[in-house]
Design a protein around this motif. Sequence first.
Motif, PDB file in Angstrom:
ATOM      1  N   ILE A  26     -31.321  10.182 -48.891  1.00 49.81           N
ATOM      2  CA  ILE A  26     -32.289   9.638 -47.915  1.00 49.81           C
ATOM      3  C   ILE A  26     -33.675  10.615 -48.079  1.00 49.81           C
ATOM      4  O   ILE A  26     -34.481   9.953 -48.006  1.00 49.81           O
ATOM      5  N   GLY A  27     -33.486  11.832 -48.439  1.00 53.96           N
ATOM      6  CA  GLY A  27     -34.391  12.838 -48.509  1.00 53.96           C
ATOM      7  C   GLY A  27     -35.159  12.384 -49.753  1.00 53.96           C
ATOM      8  O   GLY A  27     -36.359  12.311 -49.748  1.00 53.96           O
ATOM      9  N   ILE A  28     -34.686  11.929 -50.736  1.00 54.32           N
ATOM     10  CA  ILE A  28     -35.468  11.705 -51.987  1.00 54.32           C
ATOM     11  C   ILE A  28     -36.280  10.395 -51.837  1.00 54.32           C
ATOM     12  O   ILE A  28     -37.239  10.196 -52.269  1.00 54.32           O
ATOM     13  N   VAL A  29     -35.739   9.455 -50.887  1.00 56.54           N
ATOM     14  CA  VAL A  29     -36.326   8.271 -50.665  1.00 56.54           C
ATOM     15  C   VAL A  29     -37.410   8.578 -49.778  1.00 56.54           C
ATOM     16  O   VAL A  29     -38.537   7.996 -50.041  1.00 56.54           O
ATOM     17  N   LEU A  30     -37.521   9.226 -48.846  1.00 62.38           N
ATOM     18  CA  LEU A  30     -38.483   9.691 -47.923  1.00 62.38           C
ATOM     19  C   LEU A  30     -39.618  10.478 -48.603  1.00 62.38           C
ATOM     20  O   LEU A  30     -40.839  10.541 -48.364  1.00 62.38           O
ATOM     21  N   ILE A  31     -39.287  11.278 -49.877  1.00 69.14           N
ATOM     22  CA  ILE A  31     -40.164  11.969 -50.441  1.00 69.14           C
ATOM     23  C   ILE A  31     -41.202  10.947 -51.095  1.00 69.14           C
ATOM     24  O   ILE A  31     -42.413  10.970 -51.238  1.00 69.14           O
ATOM     25  N   ILE A  32     -40.454   9.733 -51.655  1.00 76.33           N
ATOM     26  CA  ILE A  32     -41.291   8.777 -52.354  1.00 76.33           C
ATOM     27  C   ILE A  32     -42.233   8.199 -51.294  1.00 76.33           C
ATOM     28  O   ILE A  32     -43.422   7.882 -51.643  1.00 76.33           O
ATOM     29  N   ILE A  33     -41.629   7.722 -50.183  1.00 72.91           N
ATOM     30  CA  ILE A  33     -42.452   7.257 -49.197  1.00 72.91           C
ATOM     31  C   ILE A  33     -43.477   8.233 -48.622  1.00 72.91           C
ATOM     32  O   ILE A  33     -44.746   7.464 -48.368  1.00 72.91           O
ATOM     33  N   ASN A  34     -43.173   9.547 -48.330  1.00 76.55           N
ATOM     34  CA  ASN A  34     -44.377  10.192 -47.977  1.00 76.55           C
ATOM     35  C   ASN A  34     -45.495  10.377 -48.970  1.00 76.55           C
ATOM     36  O   ASN A  34     -46.655  10.480 -48.664  1.00 76.55           O
ATOM     37  N   ALA A  35     -45.198  10.138 -50.244  1.00 73.89           N
ATOM     38  CA  ALA A  35     -46.127  10.278 -51.431  1.00 73.89           C
ATOM     39  C   ALA A  35     -47.388   8.993 -51.202  1.00 73.89           C
ATOM     40  O   ALA A  35     -48.362   9.387 -51.342  1.00 73.89           O
ATOM     41  N   LEU A  36     -46.302   7.918 -50.813  1.00 76.68           N
ATOM     42  CA  LEU A  36     -47.331   6.912 -50.845  1.00 76.68           C
ATOM     43  C   LEU A  36     -48.193   6.720 -49.551  1.00 76.68           C
ATOM     44  O   LEU A  36     -49.301   6.319 -49.809  1.00 76.68           O
ATOM     45  N   LEU A  37     -47.637   7.377 -48.407  1.00 79.47           N
ATOM     46  CA  LEU A  37     -48.569   7.387 -47.183  1.00 79.47           C
ATOM     47  C   LEU A  37     -49.641   8.481 -47.546  1.00 79.47           C
ATOM     48  O   LEU A  37     -50.740   7.784 -46.931  1.00 79.47           O
ATOM     49  N   LEU A  38     -49.689   9.219 -48.057  1.00 81.36           N
ATOM     50  CA  LEU A  38     -50.464  10.301 -48.145  1.00 81.36           C
ATOM     51  C   LEU A  38     -51.447  10.099 -49.381  1.00 81.36           C
ATOM     52  O   LEU A  38     -52.117  10.832 -49.771  1.00 81.36           O
ATOM     53  N   LYS A  39     -50.845   9.295 -50.290  1.00 79.00           N
ATOM     54  CA  LYS A  39     -51.561   9.026 -51.543  1.00 79.00           C
ATOM     55  C   LYS A  39     -51.508  10.302 -52.340  1.00 79.00           C
ATOM     56  O   LYS A  39     -52.811  10.483 -52.950  1.00 79.00           O
ATOM     57  N   LYS A  40     -50.368  10.959 -52.512  1.00 76.84           N
ATOM     58  CA  LYS A  40     -50.289  12.278 -53.060  1.00 76.84           C
ATOM     59  C   LYS A  40     -49.252  12.314 -54.142  1.00 76.84           C
ATOM     60  O   LYS A  40     -48.364  11.331 -54.095  1.00 76.84           O
ATOM     61  N   ARG A  41     -49.024  13.221 -55.012  1.00 77.76           N
ATOM     62  CA  ARG A  41     -47.995  12.991 -55.878  1.00 77.76           C
ATOM     63  C   ARG A  41     -46.616  13.454 -55.063  1.00 77.76           C
ATOM     64  O   ARG A  41     -46.889  14.196 -54.057  1.00 77.76           O
ATOM     65  N   PRO A  42     -45.523  13.182 -55.320  1.00 79.28           N
ATOM     66  CA  PRO A  42     -44.281  13.251 -54.623  1.00 79.28           C
ATOM     67  C   PRO A  42     -43.941  14.811 -54.622  1.00 79.28           C
ATOM     68  O   PRO A  42     -44.191  15.624 -55.525  1.00 79.28           O
ATOM     69  N   GLU A  43     -43.767  15.282 -53.311  1.00 73.70           N
ATOM     70  CA  GLU A  43     -43.539  16.665 -53.250  1.00 73.70           C
ATOM     71  C   GLU A  43     -42.000  17.049 -53.321  1.00 73.70           C
ATOM     72  O   GLU A  43     -41.125  17.188 -52.674  1.00 73.70           O
ATOM     73  N   LEU A  44     -41.861  17.237 -54.707  1.00 71.65           N
ATOM     74  CA  LEU A  44     -40.570  17.531 -55.521  1.00 71.65           C
ATOM     75  C   LEU A  44     -39.806  18.965 -54.853  1.00 71.65           C
ATOM     76  O   LEU A  44     -38.862  18.842 -55.050  1.00 71.65           O
ATOM     77  N   LEU A  45     -40.781  19.598 -54.568  1.00 77.23           N
ATOM     78  CA  LEU A  45     -40.135  21.207 -54.021  1.00 77.23           C
ATOM     79  C   LEU A  45     -39.275  20.962 -52.737  1.00 77.23           C
ATOM     80  O   LEU A  45     -38.557  21.629 -52.341  1.00 77.23           O
ATOM     81  N   SER A  46     -39.634  19.702 -52.029  1.00 70.88           N
ATOM     82  CA  SER A  46     -39.007  19.347 -50.922  1.00 70.88           C
ATOM     83  C   SER A  46     -37.405  18.963 -51.049  1.00 70.88           C
ATOM     84  O   SER A  46     -36.388  19.159 -50.332  1.00 70.88           O
ATOM     85  N   LEU A  47     -37.093  18.882 -52.468  1.00 70.67           N
ATOM     86  CA  LEU A  47     -35.460  18.766 -52.884  1.00 70.67           C
ATOM     87  C   LEU A  47     -34.794  19.896 -52.563  1.00 70.67           C
ATOM     88  O   LEU A  47     -33.723  19.707 -52.105  1.00 70.67           O
ATOM     89  N   PHE A  48     -35.614  21.118 -52.668  1.00 74.44           N
ATOM     90  CA  PHE A  48     -35.036  22.285 -52.328  1.00 74.44           C
ATOM     91  C   PHE A  48     -34.459  22.509 -51.027  1.00 74.44           C
ATOM     92  O   PHE A  48     -33.426  22.857 -50.702  1.00 74.44           O
ATOM     93  N   THR A  49     -35.264  22.001 -50.076  1.00 77.07           N
ATOM     94  CA  THR A  49     -35.142  21.980 -48.591  1.00 77.07           C
ATOM     95  C   THR A  49     -34.017  20.997 -48.314  1.00 77.07           C
ATOM     96  O   THR A  49     -33.027  21.341 -47.647  1.00 77.07           O
ATOM     97  N   VAL A  50     -33.970  19.784 -49.006  1.00 74.75           N
ATOM     98  CA  VAL A  50     -33.120  18.718 -48.535  1.00 74.75           C
ATOM     99  C   VAL A  50     -31.761  19.315 -48.975  1.00 74.75           C
ATOM    100  O   VAL A  50     -30.634  18.854 -48.185  1.00 74.75           O
ATOM    101  N   PHE A  51     -31.587  19.660 -50.163  1.00 77.03           N
ATOM    102  CA  PHE A  51     -30.298  20.023 -50.555  1.00 77.03           C
ATOM    103  C   PHE A  51     -29.803  21.373 -49.621  1.00 77.03           C
ATOM    104  O   PHE A  51     -28.403  21.372 -49.609  1.00 77.03           O
ATOM    105  N   ILE A  52     -30.640  22.270 -49.392  1.00 74.42           N
ATOM    106  CA  ILE A  52     -30.068  23.453 -48.473  1.00 74.42           C
ATOM    107  C   ILE A  52     -29.450  22.789 -47.146  1.00 74.42           C
ATOM    108  O   ILE A  52     -28.797  23.058 -46.547  1.00 74.42           O
ATOM    109  N   LEU A  53     -30.430  21.810 -46.695  1.00 75.91           N
ATOM    110  CA  LEU A  53     -29.880  21.138 -45.083  1.00 75.91           C
ATOM    111  C   LEU A  53     -28.855  20.307 -45.545  1.00 75.91           C
ATOM    112  O   LEU A  53     -27.747  20.475 -44.665  1.00 75.91           O
TER     113      LEU A  53
END
Length: 203
Positions: free
Chosen positions: A56-83
């Motif tokens: 779900i985190g990976i899906v949200l990373i894509i959605i967040n990028a679309l909302l903010l019109k920025k590149r996907p925050e791939l470093l968030s994967l680090f956070t989501v894997f830890i969580l």
Amino acid sequence: MSLFYRSLFYLLGLLILSFGATLTIKANLGAGPWDALNVGLSHLIGLTIGSWIVIIGIVLIIINALLLKKRPELLSLFTVFILGFFVDFWMSYLLNSFNYFYFKNQLILLVVGLIIIGLGIAMYLQASFPLNPIDHFMVSIQKKFGMNIMAAKLIGEILALLFAVLVNGPIGVGTVIIAFGIGPAIQFFHPYCSSIMNRLSHS
């Protein structure tokens, strides 16, 4: 030294957040919307709850990028894997070692879990490291529509709730309490955590 304290707040915050989320699930009154979605998917399709947190985190990373019109925050994967790892750890640890929780008042357990979640989120936000995609979603909504944290969080929780219903997640009175209580909980702890971080960073 600032990096040390930021890292400490980051890891402790995620550990506390995952512990609180596990308590709300164990309360068996209905999990928080995002947790209900993950639990429902786990029961419906398989895989652990932590694994679904990552997906779900990976899906949200894509959605967040679309909302903010920025590149996907791939470093968030680090956070989501830890969580995801922490949640699976607590689910297993509490299941095997803390069964006495089932004999306590379920509502108290739920509220305590909710408070702990708010503290955990408020703590790890201070690190300014990549956000959990769920919390990044909250921030994305806040920036996109000019809302405060409480309102943005509520919108995200309601959307997650709708999807949780579709996958037959554990919805109940606890879900409603968490959906409406998580924003205020974060809002309450945020200034205290921010103050502590500022003092530590300048010590």
